[in-house]
Every structure is written in C-alpha cells, then in structure tokens.
Design an enzyme around this catalytic site. Structure first.
Site, PDB file in Angstrom:
ATOM      1  N   CYS A 130      57.349 -14.073  39.694  1.00 39.98           N
ATOM      2  CA  CYS A 130      57.752 -14.173  41.302  1.00 39.98           C
ATOM      3  C   CYS A 130      58.715 -14.953  41.451  1.00 39.98           C
ATOM      4  O   CYS A 130      59.858 -14.566  42.120  1.00 39.98           O
ATOM      5  CB  CYS A 130      56.469 -14.888  41.999  1.00 39.98           C
ATOM      6  SG  CYS A 130      55.011 -13.619  41.755  1.00 39.98           S
TER       7      CYS A 130
HETATM    8  N1  NAD Z   1      51.405 -12.190  38.778  1.00 44.33           N
HETATM    9  C1  NAD Z   1      51.310 -12.875  40.168  1.00 44.33           C
HETATM   10  O1  NAD Z   1      51.270 -14.035  40.164  1.00 44.33           O
HETATM   11  C2  NAD Z   1      51.694 -12.372  41.209  1.00 44.33           C
HETATM   12  C3  NAD Z   1      51.474 -12.727  42.548  1.00 44.33           C
HETATM   13  C4  NAD Z   1      51.916 -12.369  43.820  1.00 44.33           C
HETATM   14  C5  NAD Z   1      52.402 -10.808  43.752  1.00 44.33           C
HETATM   15  N2  NAD Z   1      52.640 -10.328  42.607  1.00 44.33           N
HETATM   16  C6  NAD Z   1      53.297  -9.065  42.355  1.00 44.33           C
HETATM   17  O2  NAD Z   1      52.201  -7.986  42.366  1.00 44.33           O
HETATM   18  C7  NAD Z   1      52.719  -6.976  41.556  1.00 44.33           C
HETATM   19  C8  NAD Z   1      52.109  -6.872  40.381  1.00 44.33           C
HETATM   20  O3  NAD Z   1      52.328  -7.799  39.464  1.00 44.33           O
HETATM   21  P1  NAD Z   1      51.400  -8.238  38.210  1.00 44.33           P
HETATM   22  O4  NAD Z   1      51.627  -9.658  37.831  1.00 44.33           O
HETATM   23  O5  NAD Z   1      50.184  -7.827  38.661  1.00 44.33           O
HETATM   24  O6  NAD Z   1      51.978  -7.242  37.048  1.00 44.33           O
HETATM   25  P2  NAD Z   1      51.220  -6.946  35.652  1.00 44.33           P
HETATM   26  O7  NAD Z   1      52.346  -6.432  34.805  1.00 44.33           O
HETATM   27  O8  NAD Z   1      50.388  -7.977  35.281  1.00 44.33           O
HETATM   28  O9  NAD Z   1      50.457  -5.630  35.810  1.00 44.33           O
HETATM   29  C9  NAD Z   1      50.970  -4.423  36.553  1.00 44.33           C
HETATM   30  C10 NAD Z   1      50.153  -3.365  35.937  1.00 44.33           C
HETATM   31  O10 NAD Z   1      50.766  -2.028  36.542  1.00 44.33           O
HETATM   32  C11 NAD Z   1      50.505  -0.870  35.374  1.00 44.33           C
HETATM   33  N3  NAD Z   1      51.080   0.151  35.812  1.00 44.33           N
HETATM   34  C12 NAD Z   1      52.752   0.180  35.812  1.00 44.33           C
HETATM   35  N4  NAD Z   1      52.991   1.499  36.331  1.00 44.33           N
HETATM   36  C13 NAD Z   1      51.798   1.936  36.545  1.00 44.33           C
HETATM   37  C14 NAD Z   1      51.444   3.108  37.220  1.00 44.33           C
HETATM   38  N5  NAD Z   1      52.671   4.217  37.575  1.00 44.33           N
HETATM   39  N6  NAD Z   1      50.577   3.579  37.698  1.00 44.33           N
HETATM   40  C15 NAD Z   1      49.453   2.789  37.211  1.00 44.33           C
HETATM   41  N7  NAD Z   1      49.625   1.636  36.548  1.00 44.33           N
HETATM   42  C16 NAD Z   1      50.745   1.268  36.432  1.00 44.33           C
HETATM   43  C17 NAD Z   1      50.980  -1.777  34.172  1.00 44.33           C
HETATM   44  O11 NAD Z   1      50.500  -0.987  32.992  1.00 44.33           O
HETATM   45  C18 NAD Z   1      50.270  -3.003  34.411  1.00 44.33           C
HETATM   46  O12 NAD Z   1      48.889  -3.054  33.736  1.00 44.33           O
HETATM   47  C19 NAD Z   1      54.386  -7.186  41.526  1.00 44.33           C
HETATM   48  O13 NAD Z   1      55.085  -6.656  42.648  1.00 44.33           O
HETATM   49  C20 NAD Z   1      54.504  -8.522  41.552  1.00 44.33           C
HETATM   50  O14 NAD Z   1      55.655  -9.354  41.974  1.00 44.33           O
HETATM   51  C21 NAD Z   1      52.413 -10.792  41.322  1.00 44.33           C
END
Ligand code: NAD
Length: 396
Positions: A253
């Site tokens: 983030c």
């Molecule tokens: N990690 C955090 O602390 C956090 C906090 C708030 C917001 N976010 C936001 O949330 C979003 C996701 O982040 P995250 O940390 O969960 O990411 P992550 O990398 O942990 O998980 C993303 C998942 O999406 C899957 N993926 C990718 N393309 C895909 C598709 N086309 N169809 C289905 N699955 C797919 C990947 O295989 C992966 O398992 C981002 O925009 C991030 O900025 C993250």
C-alpha cells in the site's frame, strides 16, 4: 447472499471469511490453482485467519475456493480484490482489475452487485470496470479495503467502511451486504469519493512517514534523539499525530498507492509534489541506514559479518513485498560485507534462508517481530536499530 470474491489474497480472503461468518455462502475465486487447493484443504496463507477458522467454514460449506470462473454467475454480490501494483515506470498497472472485469463480462449473465475493493484512483469503478461490462444491468459500488494485516485492534468488523455507488440502488445493496459483517458503514456521494479517500489516507501516511524520516536525520545531525523529540511532541493533546522513523516503507500500500494519486493529479494538471518528495525521502532511507552503519563501525564494513534482523516490511507479518530490507541488504553487500538475514516469520526469501543471529559482527535490526531474541541481537559486536527498541545503541 451467495457471494463471490475475485482474488483470495490478503484482502479477498479476509472479506471472504468476514462474509462467511455473517452467514453468506461464499466462493473465493482465484487464478492461482495451488492457492485454491490449499484454501479448500483449510490452509490459510495470511495472518489474522487461522487454519482452524478457515477449515470450519470449508467443512460447513459456508466457504469454497475455486479457479473456475463459471462459479461467478448466479452470485448476488461479486467483490473484486485483485492486485493494483505499479508498472516499471511507476505508473498504475490496472491489468488485474481489467482481467477481473473481463471475467465478469464473460461469465456473469444474471444481474449482480459488483463491488470493487482493490485500491485505485478515482474513476476506476466507473471507467475501468463498469465501462468494460455490457449486456447485463449490474449494480456497481466501490468500497475500498482498509484492512491492516496483523492489526489485532482494528479488523474488518470494527473498521468503518466507506461505500460509494453508481446508483442509489447499488449503494443500498452494498450497505445491506457490508452491514451484515461490518459495524459502521459510511456512505459517500460517489464511488470517486470513496476511491479518493482510500488513496488519500495512504498518501497521508506516506508523507508523514517521510517527514519523520527526514526529521530523524536532522535530529541525529543536531546530536539529539529524534525519537525522544517525537515522544515529547506527542504529549501535546491536540494538533499532533505521532509517526515513527524507520528504514523506509514497504508492503502493497504505502509505497504504491500514493503514485496512483500522483498519476491522476498529473492527468488533471496538478503536480503532486508532496508525493514525489515523500517517495524520494523514503526510498533513500536504506542508503542512510547503511551510511550510519558504516560510520558507526569505524568507517568500513568490508569483510564483516552482518546480519539483517527482520526482513518483512513490518512487525509480526511475513509479507516481504517492497520491503526496505531488500535495499538495506543490497547496499551492505555493495560495501563488501558478508550479509545474512534472520526472520522467524519469513523462512525463505529470494532463494535464501533465515540464518542465526549469533556470531555476526554487526546486527541491523530492520523489523522487530514479537518473540525476537533481543539478547542475541545485543550480543553482536555493533548494533544498529531502525525500530527504536534497544536503548543505548545506534539507530534511527
Ligand atoms: N494487503 C493489504 O494490506 C491491503 C490493504 C488494503 C487494500 N489493499 C488492496 O487490495 C487489493 C488486493 O491486495 P492484496 O494484498 O489482497 O493482494 P494479494 O496479492 O495478496 O492477492 C491478490 C490475489 O488476486 C489473485 N488474482 C490476480 N488476478 C486475478 C484474477 N484475474 N482473477 C482472480 N484472482 C486474481 C492473485 O492470485 C492473488 O491471490 C490491492 O488493490 C491492494 O492495494 C491491500
């Protein structure tokens, strides 16, 4: 409701479990087959969700993981929680969001509530998701995720949730969904406001961390303790918020989201100068740390055994994405040191394994997890502490 969550990472799995615990029937869709198999066997890959909790929802049928996109059709709510990284030029990479929207366009023939939780710039729901899906009258809402992995005080339930929708009907339906497992729902006037609020929150953190990192360097040059000054300033009961210095910023983030804001700012002709400068300051912190380590070790660390303690980007999580430890290690090696690392949560990383702390000439404490053997760190010949944990040693 029958609910699908696209992406089963930190955010998607957290929401999936939140929705399952509220009695919804949840399918967690992910393109990673190995992850899907692990989740269906009750193995969680994130802090905050135990195997036992996940296995309970799998065995009672409240949660199933799937890599088959046809499961999306027939769901009342479909939540998008996919990565939103930066590309090589540090511009927003919306390819995962586009792929998720395209999956919905291709597979979902019954009208659903489509919610985006992925962090992105204002306009993403309207222009990058809804505009790619035609032929079915879906409802669209934005509810940016605010989860802080590893935070035991604030989680999905008690962190207020922002909701903005393309229509009043979408907002009402999204409120019904999130209201079933979140205590406080805050409706804003448009998805763009919700999207912008999320990236402004993270920009606020990024800029303040940069400010305190710069201040720590000023304080050190003045011969006073930056942390003592911050603690003193924090006694003011109003108008001050405490941030602490460190070796840089990491995770999905803080190093990334502000550049989404800078990107749209640039498009509308307003230079995002704070974001640019904050990135520069935070990215320069590993070099500052190594400069101080070299200076504190008599001017050279050539041939010295250095252990970097804690390589994940923050305490008590195993996440190494964008961790400043990577740059600290690279710069220490450039100085000719023999560098290993130790992290109880990160067993292997970039083909290397966690090593013992004892026996090192120099310990650089980058991230401190609970249960760290501080005595072993203190027993090293020279200790540089980036976390403000160990009294009486060099650090920031
Ligand atoms: N990690 C955090 O602390 C956090 C906090 C708030 C917001 N976010 C936001 O949330 C979003 C996701 O982040 P995250 O940390 O969960 O990411 P992550 O990398 O942990 O998980 C993303 C998942 O999406 C899957 N993926 C990718 N393309 C895909 C598709 N086309 N169809 C289905 N699955 C797919 C990947 O295989 C992966 O398992 C981002 O925009 C991030 O900025 C993250």
């Amino acid at each position: 409701m029958r609910v699908a969550i696209i992406g089963q990472g930190y955010v998607g799995l957290t929401i999936a479990v939140g929705a399952a615990s509220a009695g919804h029937s949840v399918v967690g869709f992910d393109v990673n087959d190995g992850l899907v198999a692990a989740l269906n066997s009750g193995t969680s890959h994130i802090e905050g969700i135990t195997n036992r909790e996940l296995a309970g929802f799998v065995s009672n049928g409240a949660y199933t993981a799937s890599a088959d996109a046809t499961v999306l059709d027939g769901c009342e709510a479909i939540v998008i929680a996919v990565p939103t990284p930066l590309d090589k030029a540090r511009n927003p990479d919306l390819s995962y969001v586009h792929a998720a929207a395209d999956l919905i366009a291709k597979n979902v023939k019954l009208p659903a509530l489509v919610i985006n939780e992925s962090t992105s710039y204002p306009g993403t729901l309207r222009k990058e998701i809804a505009a790619r899906i035609s032929g079915v009258e879906h409802l669209y809402a934005s509810s940016p995720e605010r989860v802080d992995p590893g935070n035991t005080q604030w989680g999905t339930k008690n962190t207020p949730r922002l909701i903005g929708g393309l229509t009043a009907e979408a907002v009402a339906k999204a409120k019904e969904f999130y209201g079933s497992f979140c205590d406080t729902i805050i409706e804003v006037s448009s998805p763009e406001v919700a999207e912008a609020a999320k990236i402004f929150e993270n920009t606020f953190r990024q800029v303040n961390i940069a400010l305190v990192n710069e201040f720590a360097q000023i304080a050190d040059a003045l011969g006073i303790s930056g942390r003592e000054v911050i603690d003193a300033a924090a006694t003011k009961p109003y108008g001050f918020m405490e941030f602490n210095p460190g070796p840089g910023v990491g995770g999905h983030c803080i190093p990334v989201d502000p550049s989404y804001l800078a990107h749209v700012a640039n498009e509308v002709g307003v230079p995002a100068t704070f974001i640019k400068r904050a990135n520069e300051v935070n990215l320069a912190m590993p070099a500052y740390v190594v400069k101080r380590v070299v200076a504190g070790s008599g001017g050279s660390i050539k041939g010295k055994k250095v252990v970097v303690v804690g390589v994940s980007y923050k305490s008590n999580v195993a996440d190494t994405r964008e961790t400043p430890a990577a740059a600290v290690i690279a710069l220490l090696r450039e100085q000719g040191a023999s560098v290993t690392w130790h992290d109880d949560l990160v067993g292997t990383w970039r083909g290397e394994s966690s090593s013992a702390i004892s026996g090192a000439d120099i310990a650089v404490l980058v991230t401190k997890h609970d249960g760290l053997d501080l005595e072993a760190v203190k027993a090293c010949g020279y200790v540089f502490d980036c976390t403000g944990t160990i009294a009486g040693v060099d650090g920031i």
